[in-house]
Every structure is written in structure tokens, then in C-alpha cells.
Design a protein around this motif. Structure first.
Motif, PDB file in Angstrom:
ATOM      1  N   VAL A   1      35.722  34.069  48.690  1.00 27.61           N
ATOM      2  CA  VAL A   1      36.996  34.689  48.321  1.00 27.61           C
ATOM      3  C   VAL A   1      38.023  33.599  47.990  1.00 27.61           C
ATOM      4  N   ALA A   2      38.057  32.549  48.797  1.00 34.23           N
ATOM      5  CA  ALA A   2      38.981  31.434  48.545  1.00 34.23           C
ATOM      6  C   ALA A   2      38.639  30.732  47.229  1.00 34.23           C
ATOM      7  N   TRP A   3      37.337  30.560  46.949  1.00 39.03           N
ATOM      8  CA  TRP A   3      36.910  29.905  45.712  1.00 39.03           C
ATOM      9  C   TRP A   3      37.361  30.717  44.500  1.00 39.03           C
ATOM     10  N   VAL A   4      37.125  32.032  44.522  1.00 39.39           N
ATOM     11  CA  VAL A   4      37.533  32.901  43.412  1.00 39.39           C
ATOM     12  C   VAL A   4      39.037  32.828  43.214  1.00 39.39           C
ATOM     13  N   ASP A   5      39.786  32.916  44.293  1.00 40.18           N
ATOM     14  CA  ASP A   5      41.239  32.848  44.225  1.00 40.18           C
ATOM     15  C   ASP A   5      41.693  31.526  43.602  1.00 40.18           C
ATOM     16  N   GLU A   6      41.108  30.436  44.062  1.00 44.75           N
ATOM     17  CA  GLU A   6      41.469  29.111  43.558  1.00 44.75           C
ATOM     18  C   GLU A   6      41.101  28.964  42.084  1.00 44.75           C
ATOM     19  N   PHE A   7      39.908  29.423  41.706  1.00 46.26           N
ATOM     20  CA  PHE A   7      39.487  29.335  40.305  1.00 46.26           C
ATOM     21  C   PHE A   7      40.474  30.078  39.412  1.00 46.26           C
ATOM     22  N   LEU A   8      40.847  31.277  39.805  1.00 47.19           N
ATOM     23  CA  LEU A   8      41.749  32.081  38.984  1.00 47.19           C
ATOM     24  C   LEU A   8      43.147  31.487  38.906  1.00 47.19           C
ATOM     25  N   LYS A   9      43.565  30.745  39.921  1.00 45.57           N
ATOM     26  CA  LYS A   9      44.891  30.120  39.915  1.00 45.57           C
ATOM     27  C   LYS A   9      44.925  28.811  39.132  1.00 45.57           C
ATOM     28  N   GLN A  10      43.820  28.061  39.147  1.00 39.94           N
ATOM     29  CA  GLN A  10      43.824  26.703  38.608  1.00 39.94           C
ATOM     30  C   GLN A  10      43.669  26.617  37.097  1.00 39.94           C
ATOM     31  N   ASN A  11      43.160  27.651  36.461  1.00 40.67           N
ATOM     32  CA  ASN A  11      42.926  27.562  35.025  1.00 40.67           C
ATOM     33  C   ASN A  11      42.946  28.954  34.425  1.00 40.67           C
ATOM     34  N   ASP A  12      42.759  29.032  33.128  1.00 41.34           N
ATOM     35  CA  ASP A  12      42.751  30.341  32.476  1.00 41.34           C
ATOM     36  C   ASP A  12      41.418  30.632  31.799  1.00 41.34           C
ATOM     37  N   ARG A  13      40.377  29.953  32.245  1.00 41.82           N
ATOM     38  CA  ARG A  13      39.043  30.158  31.676  1.00 41.82           C
ATOM     39  C   ARG A  13      38.424  31.461  32.183  1.00 41.82           C
ATOM     40  N   PRO A  14      37.458  32.009  31.429  1.00 40.65           N
ATOM     41  CA  PRO A  14      36.769  33.225  31.873  1.00 40.65           C
ATOM     42  C   PRO A  14      36.007  32.996  33.176  1.00 40.65           C
TER      43      PRO A  14
END
Length: 125
Positions: free
Chosen positions: A43-56
Motif C-alpha cells: 500500500v505504501a509503495w503504490v501510494d509513493e509511486f502515484l505521488k512521485q511521478n505521473d507514469r501509468p
């Protein structure tokens, strides 16, 4: 951002993330004793991925069984995907299931009903 590689057990799925490709892969059964603890890093990884960039971001699922608390965690992840989708982000779920396992197909359909992002249910023989 560190990728996750969580080995499967009898009661928990394999979880692998690929930051470079924007993929989360999960395979197996999910009935850990404490789902929120087990899935905390994901859950933390998904949250971080979505915050750090705008890639799919694509979630590739091959889950065979989920207990009630695992379903709640998946709903939380899908809620994050939904928020990202409404923000203009490309997010996709590809849920692969064995055509002989109708329960998983029905569960995936129930999840899909609540999602406006791309949610593909893919039967495999």
C-alpha cells in the motif's frame, strides 16, 4: 524508490513491483493472519509511486482466493487507483483467473462494478 519482492507462502501471495515499468504483480492465495500488516509495504509503495511521478501504473493480479480482510485491502488499493484515475492518471487492473474458478471471476466482477478506470478480467484455461 525500492521495489518489493515478497515471497509467497501458503497463505500469502507473491508480490513484486517494478518501478521502471510501473507494474505491480500479485499471484497466489491471500489469507494472512493480519492483512493490513502484510500488505502495508505494498500500500505504501503504490501510494509513493502515484505521488512521485505521473507514469501509468498497472496491477497484474493472479489471485486464487482472498479472505475478507484481504478484500478490504484490495478495495483500499483500488480506491487509490480510482483517485489517480480521476486526477488524469492512467491506471489499469488486469485480473487473470482460471476459467474453472467462478468465485474469483465473480469477485473480480464485483470489484470492477465500482471502478471507472480500466479493469480487465482475463479468463485463462
Amino acid at each position: 524508490m525500492n521495489d518489493l519482492k515478497i515471497a509467497p507462502t501458503q497463505s500469502t501471495p507473491l508480490i513484486e513491483t517494478d518501478t521502471g515499468r510501473g507494474i505491480v504483480y500479485m499471484e497466489g492465495d491471500s489469507y494472512p493472519e493480519n492483512s493490513f500488516e502484510f500488505y502495508g509495504d505494498l500500500v505504501a509503495w503504490v501510494d509513493e509511486f502515484l505521488k512521485q511521478n505521473d507514469r501509468p501504473l498497472t496491477l497484474e493480479l493472479s489471485l486464487l482466493y482472498l479472505n475478507t480482510s484481504s478484500i478490504k485491502v484490495m478495495m483500499d488499493i483500488f480506491d487509490e487507483f480510482e483517485d489517480a484515475h480521476h486526477g488524469g492518471r492512467e491506471v489499469t487492473v488486469n485480473w487473470h483467473y482460471d476459467v474453472d474458478n467462478e468465485r474469483v471471476a465473480e469477485l473480480a466482477e464485483e470489484f470492477k462494478e465500482d471502478c471507472t478506470f480500466a479493469f480487465n478480467i482475463i479468463g485463462q484455461e
